[in-house]
Scaffold this motif. Sequence first.
Motif, PDB file in Angstrom:
ATOM      1  N   ALA A   1      33.194  45.638  43.526  1.00  0.00           N
ATOM      2  CA  ALA A   1      33.089  44.373  42.805  1.00  0.00           C
ATOM      3  C   ALA A   1      32.856  43.260  43.820  1.00  0.00           C
ATOM      4  O   ALA A   1      33.304  43.344  44.964  1.00  0.00           O
ATOM      5  CB  ALA A   1      34.371  44.114  42.005  1.00  0.00           C
ATOM      6  N   PRO A   2      32.147  42.222  43.412  1.00  0.00           N
ATOM      7  CA  PRO A   2      31.846  41.133  44.349  1.00  0.00           C
ATOM      8  C   PRO A   2      33.054  40.235  44.588  1.00  0.00           C
ATOM      9  O   PRO A   2      34.021  40.261  43.823  1.00  0.00           O
ATOM     10  CB  PRO A   2      30.748  40.365  43.620  1.00  0.00           C
ATOM     11  CG  PRO A   2      31.079  40.565  42.159  1.00  0.00           C
ATOM     12  CD  PRO A   2      31.592  41.978  42.072  1.00  0.00           C
ATOM     13  N   ALA A   3      32.985  39.462  45.664  1.00  0.00           N
ATOM     14  CA  ALA A   3      34.003  38.433  45.869  1.00  0.00           C
ATOM     15  C   ALA A   3      33.919  37.474  44.688  1.00  0.00           C
ATOM     16  O   ALA A   3      32.840  37.235  44.143  1.00  0.00           O
ATOM     17  CB  ALA A   3      33.746  37.709  47.188  1.00  0.00           C
ATOM     18  N   ARG A   4      35.057  36.939  44.295  1.00  0.00           N
ATOM     19  CA  ARG A   4      35.048  36.092  43.096  1.00  0.00           C
ATOM     20  C   ARG A   4      36.175  35.082  43.136  1.00  0.00           C
ATOM     21  O   ARG A   4      37.079  35.178  43.976  1.00  0.00           O
ATOM     22  CB  ARG A   4      35.198  36.955  41.847  1.00  0.00           C
ATOM     23  CG  ARG A   4      36.580  37.582  41.675  1.00  0.00           C
ATOM     24  CD  ARG A   4      36.607  38.556  40.509  1.00  0.00           C
ATOM     25  NE  ARG A   4      37.950  38.897  40.041  1.00  0.00           N
ATOM     26  CZ  ARG A   4      38.726  39.807  40.593  1.00  0.00           C
ATOM     27  NH1 ARG A   4      38.311  40.472  41.662  1.00  0.00           N
ATOM     28  NH2 ARG A   4      39.919  40.057  40.079  1.00  0.00           N
ATOM     29  N   GLU A   5      36.120  34.141  42.199  1.00  0.00           N
ATOM     30  CA  GLU A   5      37.195  33.188  41.984  1.00  0.00           C
ATOM     31  C   GLU A   5      37.681  33.347  40.556  1.00  0.00           C
ATOM     32  O   GLU A   5      36.907  33.680  39.657  1.00  0.00           O
ATOM     33  CB  GLU A   5      36.722  31.757  42.221  1.00  0.00           C
ATOM     34  CG  GLU A   5      36.371  31.460  43.665  1.00  0.00           C
ATOM     35  CD  GLU A   5      36.012  29.993  43.872  1.00  0.00           C
ATOM     36  OE1 GLU A   5      35.713  29.305  42.862  1.00  0.00           O
ATOM     37  OE2 GLU A   5      36.029  29.542  45.022  1.00  0.00           O
ATOM     38  N   THR A   6      38.971  33.105  40.341  1.00  0.00           N
ATOM     39  CA  THR A   6      39.537  33.218  39.003  1.00  0.00           C
ATOM     40  C   THR A   6      40.603  32.143  38.813  1.00  0.00           C
ATOM     41  O   THR A   6      41.333  31.822  39.758  1.00  0.00           O
ATOM     42  CB  THR A   6      40.142  34.618  38.774  1.00  0.00           C
ATOM     43  OG1 THR A   6      40.594  34.739  37.418  1.00  0.00           O
ATOM     44  CG2 THR A   6      41.307  34.882  39.695  1.00  0.00           C
ATOM     45  N   PRO A   7      40.681  31.550  37.621  1.00  0.00           N
ATOM     46  CA  PRO A   7      41.703  30.526  37.371  1.00  0.00           C
ATOM     47  C   PRO A   7      43.087  31.152  37.216  1.00  0.00           C
ATOM     48  O   PRO A   7      43.218  32.338  36.918  1.00  0.00           O
ATOM     49  CB  PRO A   7      41.237  29.884  36.054  1.00  0.00           C
ATOM     50  CG  PRO A   7      40.509  30.995  35.352  1.00  0.00           C
ATOM     51  CD  PRO A   7      39.817  31.777  36.443  1.00  0.00           C
ATOM     52  N   VAL A   8      44.106  30.323  37.406  1.00  0.00           N
ATOM     53  CA  VAL A   8      45.492  30.785  37.287  1.00  0.00           C
ATOM     54  C   VAL A   8      46.190  29.974  36.206  1.00  0.00           C
ATOM     55  O   VAL A   8      46.118  28.740  36.203  1.00  0.00           O
ATOM     56  CB  VAL A   8      46.249  30.601  38.624  1.00  0.00           C
ATOM     57  CG1 VAL A   8      47.674  31.113  38.514  1.00  0.00           C
ATOM     58  CG2 VAL A   8      45.522  31.318  39.752  1.00  0.00           C
ATOM     59  N   ALA A   9      46.845  30.663  35.284  1.00  0.00           N
ATOM     60  CA  ALA A   9      47.618  29.968  34.253  1.00  0.00           C
ATOM     61  C   ALA A   9      48.692  29.108  34.925  1.00  0.00           C
ATOM     62  O   ALA A   9      49.230  29.467  35.972  1.00  0.00           O
ATOM     63  CB  ALA A   9      48.260  30.983  33.310  1.00  0.00           C
ATOM     64  N   GLU A  10      49.025  27.993  34.298  1.00  0.00           N
ATOM     65  CA  GLU A  10      49.964  27.056  34.926  1.00  0.00           C
ATOM     66  C   GLU A  10      51.311  27.702  35.201  1.00  0.00           C
ATOM     67  O   GLU A  10      51.902  27.507  36.264  1.00  0.00           O
ATOM     68  CB  GLU A  10      50.136  25.819  34.038  1.00  0.00           C
ATOM     69  CG  GLU A  10      50.986  24.747  34.694  1.00  0.00           C
ATOM     70  CD  GLU A  10      51.032  23.467  33.887  1.00  0.00           C
ATOM     71  OE1 GLU A  10      52.132  22.880  33.764  1.00  0.00           O
ATOM     72  OE2 GLU A  10      49.973  23.063  33.359  1.00  0.00           O
ATOM     73  N   TRP A  11      51.836  28.486  34.249  1.00  0.00           N
ATOM     74  CA  TRP A  11      53.132  29.129  34.466  1.00  0.00           C
ATOM     75  C   TRP A  11      53.066  30.102  35.642  1.00  0.00           C
ATOM     76  O   TRP A  11      54.023  30.223  36.417  1.00  0.00           O
ATOM     77  CB  TRP A  11      53.604  29.845  33.206  1.00  0.00           C
ATOM     78  CG  TRP A  11      52.755  31.015  32.786  1.00  0.00           C
ATOM     79  CD1 TRP A  11      51.731  31.013  31.894  1.00  0.00           C
ATOM     80  CD2 TRP A  11      52.854  32.352  33.279  1.00  0.00           C
ATOM     81  NE1 TRP A  11      51.164  32.266  31.799  1.00  0.00           N
ATOM     82  CE2 TRP A  11      51.845  33.104  32.628  1.00  0.00           C
ATOM     83  CE3 TRP A  11      53.691  32.994  34.194  1.00  0.00           C
ATOM     84  CZ2 TRP A  11      51.654  34.470  32.882  1.00  0.00           C
ATOM     85  CZ3 TRP A  11      53.499  34.354  34.442  1.00  0.00           C
ATOM     86  CH2 TRP A  11      52.500  35.075  33.789  1.00  0.00           C
ATOM     87  N   ALA A  12      51.926  30.812  35.779  1.00  0.00           N
ATOM     88  CA  ALA A  12      51.765  31.745  36.890  1.00  0.00           C
ATOM     89  C   ALA A  12      51.605  30.993  38.203  1.00  0.00           C
ATOM     90  O   ALA A  12      52.051  31.463  39.259  1.00  0.00           O
ATOM     91  CB  ALA A  12      50.554  32.647  36.639  1.00  0.00           C
ATOM     92  N   GLY A  13      50.980  29.814  38.145  1.00  0.00           N
ATOM     93  CA  GLY A  13      50.853  28.984  39.337  1.00  0.00           C
ATOM     94  C   GLY A  13      52.211  28.513  39.838  1.00  0.00           C
ATOM     95  O   GLY A  13      52.469  28.490  41.046  1.00  0.00           O
ATOM     96  N   ARG A  14      53.098  28.159  38.896  1.00  0.00           N
ATOM     97  CA  ARG A  14      54.457  27.752  39.291  1.00  0.00           C
ATOM     98  C   ARG A  14      55.201  28.921  39.927  1.00  0.00           C
ATOM     99  O   ARG A  14      55.924  28.751  40.921  1.00  0.00           O
ATOM    100  CB  ARG A  14      55.225  27.234  38.072  1.00  0.00           C
ATOM    101  CG  ARG A  14      54.737  25.908  37.536  1.00  0.00           C
ATOM    102  CD  ARG A  14      55.767  25.286  36.608  1.00  0.00           C
ATOM    103  NE  ARG A  14      56.001  26.111  35.429  1.00  0.00           N
ATOM    104  CZ  ARG A  14      55.333  26.019  34.294  1.00  0.00           C
ATOM    105  NH1 ARG A  14      54.369  25.117  34.171  1.00  0.00           N
ATOM    106  NH2 ARG A  14      55.631  26.799  33.264  1.00  0.00           N
TER     107      ARG A  14
END
Length: 360
Positions: free
Chosen positions: A246-259
């Motif tokens: 799979a290629p290098a990628r970016e993905t968003p993080v849910a706010e609760w997971a970010g905390r």
Amino acid sequence: MAIRNVRGPPAMTLPLFPPDDNALLEERLRALFRSWIDYRSLSTSRLRTERPLKEESAIVYQEMWHAFAAYCAQRKLDVTTIEAADIQTFLMLRESGRASAKPRVCIKGSDLSPRYAWRLLTLIDRITRFHAEREGVAPNRAATELLQRSEYRYANASHRDPLPEFCTDAQAKRLIAYLTEIRHAESPQGPMSWKEVRDRTAVGLMLGAGLTPGDVRAMTLEGIAIEGGRRAGLPWKLALPGNGNAPARETPVAEWAGRRLAVWLSVRENHHIKGELVFPSTLGGKTWSHTGCYESCKTVLEGAGLGNDSGGVFKLRHTFALRQLAKGRTEAEVARWLGLLDLSSMARYRRVMPRPIDVA
């Protein structure tokens, strides 16, 4: 690369006739599988049948082959002597539950999925062809012959793809509550160890950012984006390296997971953990092994009361995908966040989208 997780000792040549020692024959059959995985991992081909395998596929194939290897060893069969009738007997034993190590995938009730049978036959066919080419002998065509039968030939049609397992709203909320729990010294269980915080954070990113266990193990500190997010000081995006498939990628993080990730980074710093890996296995920064990561994440799910549910840790990634689609994200966006090169892989999510999806 993801397939490193199932690598083993150097290639071992199978004898034309099986040895008397069942355990030795079984190990040689397992070694053949590892050689095939290593061969695929080094391939630069774009053909789906030759390119490196995804981690999830490699794990499933390993489980299938190990069960088949045990069956062959018990009956003194190797890849040159196995016949179509032997493979059919193995499939019947799997369906009846009398074969060891029942598969984790594609099984509903006591019925053996046609897709599972197709995948097993395809796996046997590819490994026996690999063995024949390596040894310069004629390939065993037992699995090839079975694949021509109608009950197996069309088993991989898209309408027969198994639906992705995902968390219900109640399951997701229960899991998130468990993952974000904070224990203090006065709590009955005492404060969390650094490994407990690591494990819960890793599972949190599988649910809140769509990561695979391989992503969790390979993620580095420089891939965590904190600046530019909606909440100051909270990680909001991850940059993940390519894994050879799979290629290098970016993905968003849910706010609760970010905390949760912010808490882990603080714990990581306070314990002076070395290296650049976000989730190492030791304070010295050693890479988290596939087995260690899997067992740790499994323990977290059990602690949240989800240990007996089907789907394993990958259901968390599927839940992330469905959540994003339910929010109106396009299939192309979600596929990019998941690292999927083939958009057709998103079709299975469309088949469950009418169901209510609500993940906090």
